[in-house]
Write a protein that holds these residues in place. Structure first.
Motif, PDB file in Angstrom:
ATOM      1  N   SER A 154      47.775  -0.150 -43.707  1.00 49.07           N
ATOM      2  CA  SER A 154      48.429  -1.164 -43.047  1.00 49.07           C
ATOM      3  C   SER A 154      49.591  -0.704 -42.304  1.00 49.07           C
ATOM      4  CB  SER A 154      48.953  -2.041 -43.856  1.00 49.07           C
ATOM      5  OG  SER A 154      50.073  -1.940 -44.833  1.00 49.07           O
ATOM      6  N   LEU A 155      50.442   0.308 -42.838  1.00 49.08           N
ATOM      7  CA  LEU A 155      51.742   0.812 -42.144  1.00 49.08           C
ATOM      8  C   LEU A 155      51.086   1.584 -41.007  1.00 49.08           C
ATOM      9  CD1 LEU A 155      54.157   1.987 -44.930  1.00 49.08           C
ATOM     10  CD2 LEU A 155      54.321   0.563 -43.245  1.00 49.08           C
ATOM     11  N   PHE A 156      50.108   2.561 -41.321  1.00 48.85           N
ATOM     12  CA  PHE A 156      49.353   3.180 -39.969  1.00 48.85           C
ATOM     13  C   PHE A 156      48.868   2.477 -38.790  1.00 48.85           C
ATOM     14  CE2 PHE A 156      48.773   7.065 -43.080  1.00 48.85           C
ATOM     15  CZ  PHE A 156      49.723   7.850 -42.357  1.00 48.85           C
ATOM     16  N   ALA A 157      48.344   1.271 -39.323  1.00 47.68           N
ATOM     17  CA  ALA A 157      47.755   0.181 -38.278  1.00 47.68           C
ATOM     18  C   ALA A 157      49.007  -0.562 -37.603  1.00 47.68           C
ATOM     19  CB  ALA A 157      46.955  -0.763 -38.986  1.00 47.68           C
ATOM     20  N   LEU A 173      49.581  -0.350 -33.770  1.00 46.47           N
ATOM     21  CA  LEU A 173      49.829  -1.488 -32.997  1.00 46.47           C
ATOM     22  C   LEU A 173      50.945  -1.323 -32.024  1.00 46.47           C
ATOM     23  CD1 LEU A 173      48.371  -4.225 -32.277  1.00 46.47           C
ATOM     24  CD2 LEU A 173      49.449  -5.011 -34.242  1.00 46.47           C
ATOM     25  N   LYS A 174      52.110  -0.925 -32.879  1.00 43.27           N
ATOM     26  CA  LYS A 174      53.514  -0.879 -31.935  1.00 43.27           C
ATOM     27  C   LYS A 174      53.344   0.012 -30.659  1.00 43.27           C
ATOM     28  CE  LYS A 174      58.335  -0.434 -33.145  1.00 43.27           C
ATOM     29  NZ  LYS A 174      59.119   0.063 -34.344  1.00 43.27           N
ATOM     30  N   ARG A 175      52.640   1.181 -31.073  1.00 46.75           N
ATOM     31  CA  ARG A 175      52.575   2.160 -30.156  1.00 46.75           C
ATOM     32  C   ARG A 175      51.791   1.745 -29.011  1.00 46.75           C
ATOM     33  NH1 ARG A 175      50.560   6.297 -32.932  1.00 46.75           N
ATOM     34  NH2 ARG A 175      48.449   5.482 -32.492  1.00 46.75           N
ATOM     35  N   ASN A 176      50.828   1.078 -28.990  1.00 42.98           N
ATOM     36  CA  ASN A 176      49.883   0.638 -27.979  1.00 42.98           C
ATOM     37  C   ASN A 176      50.345  -0.774 -27.430  1.00 42.98           C
ATOM     38  OD1 ASN A 176      47.499   2.475 -27.776  1.00 42.98           O
ATOM     39  ND2 ASN A 176      47.294   2.136 -30.074  1.00 42.98           N
ATOM     40  N   MET A 196      42.604  -4.131 -38.557  1.00 41.60           N
ATOM     41  CA  MET A 196      42.608  -3.042 -39.553  1.00 41.60           C
ATOM     42  C   MET A 196      44.173  -3.542 -40.199  1.00 41.60           C
ATOM     43  SD  MET A 196      41.777  -0.742 -41.540  1.00 41.60           S
ATOM     44  CE  MET A 196      40.317  -0.279 -40.753  1.00 41.60           C
ATOM     45  N   LEU A 197      45.274  -3.882 -39.390  1.00 41.26           N
ATOM     46  CA  LEU A 197      46.461  -4.507 -40.067  1.00 41.26           C
ATOM     47  C   LEU A 197      46.138  -5.575 -40.874  1.00 41.26           C
ATOM     48  CD1 LEU A 197      49.533  -3.890 -40.297  1.00 41.26           C
ATOM     49  CD2 LEU A 197      49.554  -5.395 -38.353  1.00 41.26           C
ATOM     50  N   LYS A 223      42.094  -0.639 -28.427  1.00 43.83           N
ATOM     51  CA  LYS A 223      42.709  -0.045 -29.719  1.00 43.83           C
ATOM     52  C   LYS A 223      43.658  -1.332 -30.384  1.00 43.83           C
ATOM     53  CE  LYS A 223      43.185   4.455 -27.846  1.00 43.83           C
ATOM     54  NZ  LYS A 223      44.125   5.812 -27.253  1.00 43.83           N
ATOM     55  N   ILE A 224      44.076  -2.126 -29.351  1.00 42.33           N
ATOM     56  CA  ILE A 224      44.924  -3.175 -30.072  1.00 42.33           C
ATOM     57  C   ILE A 224      44.224  -4.100 -31.051  1.00 42.33           C
ATOM     58  CG2 ILE A 224      46.098  -5.256 -29.368  1.00 42.33           C
ATOM     59  CD1 ILE A 224      47.268  -3.869 -26.654  1.00 42.33           C
ATOM     60  N   ALA A 225      42.841  -4.432 -30.558  1.00 42.72           N
ATOM     61  CA  ALA A 225      42.195  -5.265 -31.446  1.00 42.72           C
ATOM     62  C   ALA A 225      41.864  -4.385 -32.721  1.00 42.72           C
ATOM     63  CB  ALA A 225      40.734  -5.613 -30.591  1.00 42.72           C
ATOM     64  N   ALA A 226      41.506  -3.141 -32.608  1.00 40.88           N
ATOM     65  CA  ALA A 226      40.914  -2.612 -33.603  1.00 40.88           C
ATOM     66  C   ALA A 226      42.353  -2.419 -34.643  1.00 40.88           C
ATOM     67  CB  ALA A 226      40.592  -1.041 -33.497  1.00 40.88           C
ATOM     68  N   PHE A 227      43.485  -2.155 -34.282  1.00 39.34           N
ATOM     69  CA  PHE A 227      44.819  -2.031 -35.042  1.00 39.34           C
ATOM     70  C   PHE A 227      44.813  -3.378 -35.401  1.00 39.34           C
ATOM     71  CE2 PHE A 227      45.880   1.800 -32.700  1.00 39.34           C
ATOM     72  CZ  PHE A 227      45.677   2.857 -33.675  1.00 39.34           C
TER      73      PHE A 227
END
Length: 134
Positions: free
Chosen positions: A121-124, A128-131, A65-66, A58-62
């Motif tokens: 980018s905000l959602f990403a 990212l911050k959550r994960n 995407m960011l 998930k970190i890599a994906a976010f």
């Protein structure tokens, strides 16, 4: 050249392809190759980062995407509309009425797409911050 710089290069290239695609909106009437190239490039670097990293997928994906959505927001939402506005203004011979008629709907479409990339980018970022946990 390390893997991080390769990923950064592919993401920048994908955002550049997206910006070029949005720059030629007025003259296009068919589907673009970027509909296939950009997702394949992003999936490729996601798989590459999965194979070489021990982190959470998930970190890599976010992160991908960011970075992609921030670059695309900058290119598509800011640079392309302003660059084309200046270009169309010179092409129309500083005829502002003709310039507004030709360019206004395309500029709004590009700027709106930039806003959508910014929201992505905000959602990403929040994902990212959550994960990561910070």
């Amino acid at each position: 050249m390390n893997l991080s710089s390769v990923n950064q290069f592919i993401i920048t290239l994908s955002a550049g392809i997206t910006a070029i695609d949005f720059a030629y909106l007025p003259s296009k009437h068919e589907l673009s190759l970027s509909l296939y190239i950009v997702p394949l490039a992003l999936i490729f670097i996601f798989l590459l980062s999965l194979l070489t990293s021990k982190r959470n997928y998930k970190i890599a994906a976010f992160k991908i995407m960011l970075t992609y959505s921030m670059y695309s927001a900058m290119f598509v939402g800011i640079l392309v509309p302003f660059g084309q506005a200046i270009s169309y203004l010179f092409e129309s011979g500083f005829n502002f009425q003709g310039w507004l008629n030709i360019y206004s709907k395309w500029a709004l479409m590009q700027f709106g797409s930039g806003v959508i990339f910014s929201i992505m980018s905000l959602f990403a970022f929040f994902g990212l911050k959550r994960n990561i946990g910070t």
